[in-house]
Design a protein around this motif. Sequence first.
Motif, PDB file in Angstrom:
ATOM      1  N   LEU A   1       1.579  -1.377  -0.113  1.00  0.00           N
ATOM      2  CA  LEU A   1       0.024   0.261  -0.471  1.00  0.00           C
ATOM      3  C   LEU A   1       0.449   1.211  -0.357  1.00  0.00           C
ATOM      4  O   LEU A   1       1.349   1.299   0.978  1.00  0.00           O
ATOM      5  CB  LEU A   1      -1.081  -0.002   1.370  1.00  0.00           C
ATOM      6  N   CYS A   2       1.131   1.871  -1.271  1.00  0.00           N
ATOM      7  CA  CYS A   2       2.030   3.180  -1.519  1.00  0.00           C
ATOM      8  C   CYS A   2       0.783   4.040  -1.886  1.00  0.00           C
ATOM      9  O   CYS A   2       0.210   4.013  -2.473  1.00  0.00           O
ATOM     10  CB  CYS A   2       3.345   2.748  -2.785  1.00  0.00           C
ATOM     11  N   ILE A   3       0.986   5.165  -0.610  1.00  0.00           N
ATOM     12  CA  ILE A   3       0.080   6.515  -0.672  1.00  0.00           C
ATOM     13  C   ILE A   3       1.335   7.858  -0.090  1.00  0.00           C
ATOM     14  O   ILE A   3       1.539   7.808   0.321  1.00  0.00           O
ATOM     15  CB  ILE A   3      -0.897   5.985  -0.016  1.00  0.00           C
ATOM     16  N   GLY A   4       0.692   8.574  -1.206  1.00  0.00           N
ATOM     17  CA  GLY A   4       1.390   9.911  -0.786  1.00  0.00           C
ATOM     18  C   GLY A   4       3.621   9.190  -1.059  1.00  0.00           C
ATOM     19  O   GLY A   4       4.056  10.236  -0.342  1.00  0.00           O
ATOM     20  N   GLY A   5       3.569   8.546  -1.708  1.00  0.00           N
ATOM     21  CA  GLY A   5       5.102   7.988  -1.548  1.00  0.00           C
ATOM     22  C   GLY A   5       5.597   7.556  -0.318  1.00  0.00           C
ATOM     23  O   GLY A   5       7.135   6.975  -0.597  1.00  0.00           O
ATOM     24  N   ILE A   6       5.231   7.023   0.102  1.00  0.00           N
ATOM     25  CA  ILE A   6       5.700   6.362   0.989  1.00  0.00           C
ATOM     26  C   ILE A   6       4.659   5.080   1.127  1.00  0.00           C
ATOM     27  O   ILE A   6       3.794   5.183   0.646  1.00  0.00           O
ATOM     28  CB  ILE A   6       5.322   7.323   2.564  1.00  0.00           C
TER      29      ILE A   6
ATOM     30  N   SER B   1      -2.374  -1.264  -3.023  1.00  0.00           N
ATOM     31  CA  SER B   1      -3.196  -1.075  -3.930  1.00  0.00           C
ATOM     32  C   SER B   1      -2.795  -1.804  -5.238  1.00  0.00           C
ATOM     33  O   SER B   1      -1.769  -2.481  -5.418  1.00  0.00           O
ATOM     34  CB  SER B   1      -2.625   0.270  -4.341  1.00  0.00           C
ATOM     35  N   VAL B   2      -3.785  -2.722  -5.906  1.00  0.00           N
ATOM     36  CA  VAL B   2      -3.454  -3.117  -7.082  1.00  0.00           C
ATOM     37  C   VAL B   2      -2.939  -1.967  -8.729  1.00  0.00           C
ATOM     38  O   VAL B   2      -4.284  -1.159  -8.568  1.00  0.00           O
ATOM     39  CB  VAL B   2      -4.765  -3.948  -7.895  1.00  0.00           C
ATOM     40  N   GLY B   3      -2.266  -2.328  -9.029  1.00  0.00           N
ATOM     41  CA  GLY B   3      -1.582  -1.490 -10.164  1.00  0.00           C
ATOM     42  C   GLY B   3      -0.767  -2.232 -10.747  1.00  0.00           C
ATOM     43  O   GLY B   3       0.204  -2.613 -10.416  1.00  0.00           O
ATOM     44  N   HIS B   4      -0.820  -1.657 -12.276  1.00  0.00           N
ATOM     45  CA  HIS B   4       0.960  -1.771 -13.043  1.00  0.00           C
ATOM     46  C   HIS B   4       1.917  -0.895 -12.082  1.00  0.00           C
ATOM     47  O   HIS B   4       3.148  -1.361 -13.108  1.00  0.00           O
ATOM     48  CB  HIS B   4       0.401  -0.712 -14.498  1.00  0.00           C
ATOM     49  N   SER B   5       2.118   0.544 -11.698  1.00  0.00           N
ATOM     50  CA  SER B   5       3.509   0.918 -10.886  1.00  0.00           C
ATOM     51  C   SER B   5       2.688   0.424  -9.956  1.00  0.00           C
ATOM     52  O   SER B   5       1.799  -0.884  -9.536  1.00  0.00           O
ATOM     53  CB  SER B   5       2.979   2.397 -11.129  1.00  0.00           C
TER      54      SER B   5
ATOM     55  N   ASP C   1       0.206   3.847  -6.456  1.00  0.00           N
ATOM     56  CA  ASP C   1      -0.075   4.744  -5.499  1.00  0.00           C
ATOM     57  C   ASP C   1      -0.887   5.976  -6.309  1.00  0.00           C
ATOM     58  O   ASP C   1      -0.677   7.462  -6.994  1.00  0.00           O
ATOM     59  CB  ASP C   1       1.498   5.810  -5.196  1.00  0.00           C
ATOM     60  N   VAL C   2      -2.506   5.781  -5.010  1.00  0.00           N
ATOM     61  CA  VAL C   2      -3.304   6.776  -5.938  1.00  0.00           C
ATOM     62  C   VAL C   2      -3.272   7.848  -5.639  1.00  0.00           C
ATOM     63  O   VAL C   2      -3.534   8.412  -6.369  1.00  0.00           O
ATOM     64  CB  VAL C   2      -4.763   6.103  -4.942  1.00  0.00           C
ATOM     65  N   LEU C   3      -2.632   8.302  -4.767  1.00  0.00           N
ATOM     66  CA  LEU C   3      -2.279  10.126  -4.991  1.00  0.00           C
ATOM     67  C   LEU C   3      -1.603  10.829  -5.988  1.00  0.00           C
ATOM     68  O   LEU C   3      -1.613  11.325  -6.589  1.00  0.00           O
ATOM     69  CB  LEU C   3      -1.834  10.095  -3.169  1.00  0.00           C
ATOM     70  N   ILE C   4      -0.370  10.155  -5.549  1.00  0.00           N
ATOM     71  CA  ILE C   4       0.715  10.555  -7.208  1.00  0.00           C
ATOM     72  C   ILE C   4       0.001  10.211  -8.328  1.00  0.00           C
ATOM     73  O   ILE C   4       0.564  11.564  -8.978  1.00  0.00           O
ATOM     74  CB  ILE C   4       2.141   9.563  -6.714  1.00  0.00           C
ATOM     75  N   HIS C   5      -0.699   9.687  -8.711  1.00  0.00           N
ATOM     76  CA  HIS C   5      -1.736   9.582  -9.784  1.00  0.00           C
ATOM     77  C   HIS C   5      -2.386  10.448 -10.586  1.00  0.00           C
ATOM     78  O   HIS C   5      -2.758  10.951 -10.948  1.00  0.00           O
ATOM     79  CB  HIS C   5      -1.885   8.358  -9.955  1.00  0.00           C
ATOM     80  N   ALA C   6      -3.632  10.573  -8.832  1.00  0.00           N
ATOM     81  CA  ALA C   6      -4.275  12.482  -9.093  1.00  0.00           C
ATOM     82  C   ALA C   6      -3.478  12.971  -9.106  1.00  0.00           C
ATOM     83  O   ALA C   6      -3.905  14.503  -9.755  1.00  0.00           O
ATOM     84  CB  ALA C   6      -4.912  11.621  -7.816  1.00  0.00           C
ATOM     85  N   ILE C   7      -2.449  13.624  -8.426  1.00  0.00           N
ATOM     86  CA  ILE C   7      -1.678  14.749  -8.369  1.00  0.00           C
ATOM     87  C   ILE C   7      -1.154  14.756 -10.564  1.00  0.00           C
ATOM     88  O   ILE C   7      -0.913  15.975 -10.958  1.00  0.00           O
ATOM     89  CB  ILE C   7      -0.047  14.557  -7.820  1.00  0.00           C
TER      90      ILE C   7
END
Length: 162
Positions: free
Chosen positions: A23-28, A36-40, A43-49
């Motif tokens: 679970l990566c959120i906000g770079g940590i 989080s399931v994703g290709h990267s 990190d949902v916060l970074i992606h939205a930024i």
Amino acid sequence: MSTCNWRTGFGYDVHRLAEGYKLCIGGIEVPFDKGSVGHSDGDVLIHAICDALFGAANMRDIGFHFPDNDPALKGIDSKILLKKCTQLIREAGYEIGNIDSTVALERPKLNPLIPQMQEVLSAVMNIEVSQLSIKATTTEKMGFVGTGEGIAAYVSVLIYKK
């Protein structure tokens, strides 16, 4: 017609949560039994930024710049994507005014981790911590966030022409 020196952008991202992922959120990395399931790194916060910044600069979206079918991006640290995103908008002549964000997640509680997220992300973007607001909320146990199936992030940004 002249171009406005100030622009706003909005970003939104969601990811499914599942066991066996970080679970990566906000770079940590946030300690939790799901990630989080994703290709990267998801990190949902970074992606939205990134989406908000690209949108404000009229440079399409994160999927255009970093497609989820690119094998070179599989498992990539999203901070690398954010650094490149920031570089691209600066090359286009823009600078970040401020970023306001909200992460929606039922658990774990993020409030104790927000200062660390602000430090990490502001360093990646080379902005002051005071330019980056990160808030956390729940959805009162409603919807996919409330049931623990996923995580969402909402971001608005203000950029300006240098």
